[in-house]
Scaffold this active site. Structure first.
Site, short mmCIF file in Angstrom:
data_model
loop_
_atom_site.label_atom_id
_atom_site.label_comp_id
_atom_site.label_asym_id
_atom_site.label_seq_id
_atom_site.Cartn_x
_atom_site.Cartn_y
_atom_site.Cartn_z
N SER A 151 42.54 6.22 15.80
CA SER A 151 42.31 4.66 15.42
C SER A 151 41.73 4.66 13.95
O SER A 151 40.59 5.15 13.83
CB SER A 151 41.75 4.02 16.42
N HIS A 172 47.12 5.47 14.81
CA HIS A 172 47.13 3.98 15.71
C HIS A 172 46.16 3.41 14.44
O HIS A 172 45.39 3.46 13.99
CB HIS A 172 46.38 4.25 16.91
N ASP A 218 45.11 -0.68 13.77
CA ASP A 218 44.41 -1.88 14.36
C ASP A 218 44.36 -2.95 13.39
O ASP A 218 43.70 -3.14 12.40
CB ASP A 218 43.22 -1.42 14.79
N MET A 232 43.77 -6.90 12.78
CA MET A 232 43.04 -7.88 13.45
C MET A 232 42.99 -9.20 12.29
O MET A 232 42.71 -9.02 11.14
CB MET A 232 41.68 -7.53 13.60
N HIS A 250 48.98 -1.64 16.48
CA HIS A 250 48.51 -2.66 17.45
C HIS A 250 48.15 -3.94 16.81
O HIS A 250 47.05 -4.12 16.19
CB HIS A 250 47.21 -1.71 17.79
N MET A 274 46.75 -7.40 16.82
CA MET A 274 45.69 -8.16 17.54
C MET A 274 45.53 -9.50 16.70
O MET A 274 44.63 -9.66 15.96
CB MET A 274 44.17 -7.48 17.76
N MET A 284 44.18 -1.98 27.64
CA MET A 284 43.15 -2.09 27.05
C MET A 284 41.95 -1.90 27.75
O MET A 284 41.84 -2.32 29.03
CB MET A 284 42.67 -3.49 26.18
N ASP A 319 43.06 2.33 25.21
CA ASP A 319 42.55 2.17 24.00
C ASP A 319 41.32 1.37 24.25
O ASP A 319 41.24 0.54 24.70
CB ASP A 319 43.39 1.44 23.23
C1 DX5 Z 1 39.71 -1.91 19.55
C2 DX5 Z 1 41.02 -1.25 18.79
C3 DX5 Z 1 40.70 0.21 19.21
C4 DX5 Z 1 39.37 0.85 18.55
C5 DX5 Z 1 39.06 2.20 19.28
O1 DX5 Z 1 39.97 -3.40 19.48
O2 DX5 Z 1 42.17 -1.76 19.44
O3 DX5 Z 1 41.81 0.89 18.54
O4 DX5 Z 1 39.43 1.13 17.36
O5 DX5 Z 1 37.60 2.51 19.07
P1 DX5 Z 1 36.92 3.27 20.13
O6 DX5 Z 1 37.66 4.66 20.25
O7 DX5 Z 1 35.48 3.74 19.26
O8 DX5 Z 1 36.58 2.54 21.13
ZN ZN Z 2 43.77 -0.36 18.92
#
Ligand code: DX5
Ligand code: ZN
Length: 239
Positions: free
Chosen positions: A28, A53, A55, A57, A86, A88, A157, A195
């Protein structure tokens, strides 16, 4: 299957490659050094990464803000690995084409962000990407059963989304077992992804529950070198 959207050229369907790479550890990028993104991606590829991956947000669906299409496009320019995006974000339906055009190979939306995920999952597939559906810890897996025929990937999740470095919530394990059984019973292949808080202590139970794609942030990026943690995690996932 290829996507001939913009320029008439075919866009490879990279996510299919993942079927031969399982179990796969997906770094990630949330905790990577964005000032040296190209170097980071090369280090991850050299360390054995088979998919990245990303993220996204929006500071609305989750209480944090990261990046958007620009970083996806930058990753696309420097890496040929499948990009697992991903989302969010609120209103993901407004941005599916843009993320596909930026280079996303898998686009995952959250069930909690929309009234009906099915039309969006169908649109993601029409765009030539793998359609992913994510559920947060409080969301039951039964609530998305009618969506599963339209999914290529389901993300259980194991933390509430928004931050890296959180503690793994084992509620995801029962959902993975349910999804694995559903996939077998219905002969519908699903990438099962987990995740949040995935590390040396939590990855083996995820593997036993049926996970195949393991998103790892702090479990990789808190180390100076990426090869060792990647190899150790993958070995623990090989049950
Ligand atoms: C959180 C993200 C994850 C996060 C995982 O909302 O979707 O992908 O970066 O990080 P770790 O492995 O540190 O929990
Ligand atoms: Zn993620």
């Amino acid at each position: 299957m290829a996507d001939t959207k913009k320029t008439g050229t075919t866009t490879p369907v990279r996510h299919d490659r993942l079927r031969t790479e399982l179990p796969a550890i997906l770094p990630s990028l949330l905790l990577c050094d964005f000032a040296n993104l190209g170097t980071e991606l090369r280090k991850l590829e050299d360390a054995g990464a088979r998919c990245l991956h990303l993220d996204v947000m929006d500071g609305h669906f989750v209480p944090n803000m990261t990046y958007g299409m620009t970083i996806v496009e930058a990753c696309r320019r420097v890496s040929d690995l499948p990009l697992d995006v991903h989302l969010m974000i609120a209103n993901p339906g407004n941005y599916l084409r843009q993320y596909r055009d930026a280079g996303a190979d898998i686009i995952t939306i959250h069930a909690e962000a929309v009234d009906d995920p099915v039309p969006l999952l169908q649109e993601i597939r029409r765009l030539g990407a793998g359609a992913g559906l994510a559920i947060n810890p409080p969301t039951s897996v039964e609530s998305i059963v009618r969506c599963l025929p339209h999914c290529d990937l389901v993300l259980a999740m194991s933390v509430m989304p928004g931050f890296g470095g959180q503690i793994f919530n084992p509620v995801a394990l029962e959902k993975l077992r349910f999804l694995r059984d559903w996939s077998t019973k219905n002969m519908h292949p699903l990438f099962l992804e987990v995740d949040g808080g995935v590390n040396e202590a939590t990855i083996a139970p995820c593997a036993q529950a049926g996970a195949e794609l393991y998103v790892v942030g702090s479990g990789i990026f808190r180390h100076a070198g990426y090869a060792r943690p990647m190899q150790e995690l993958r070995a623990l996932a090989c049950i």
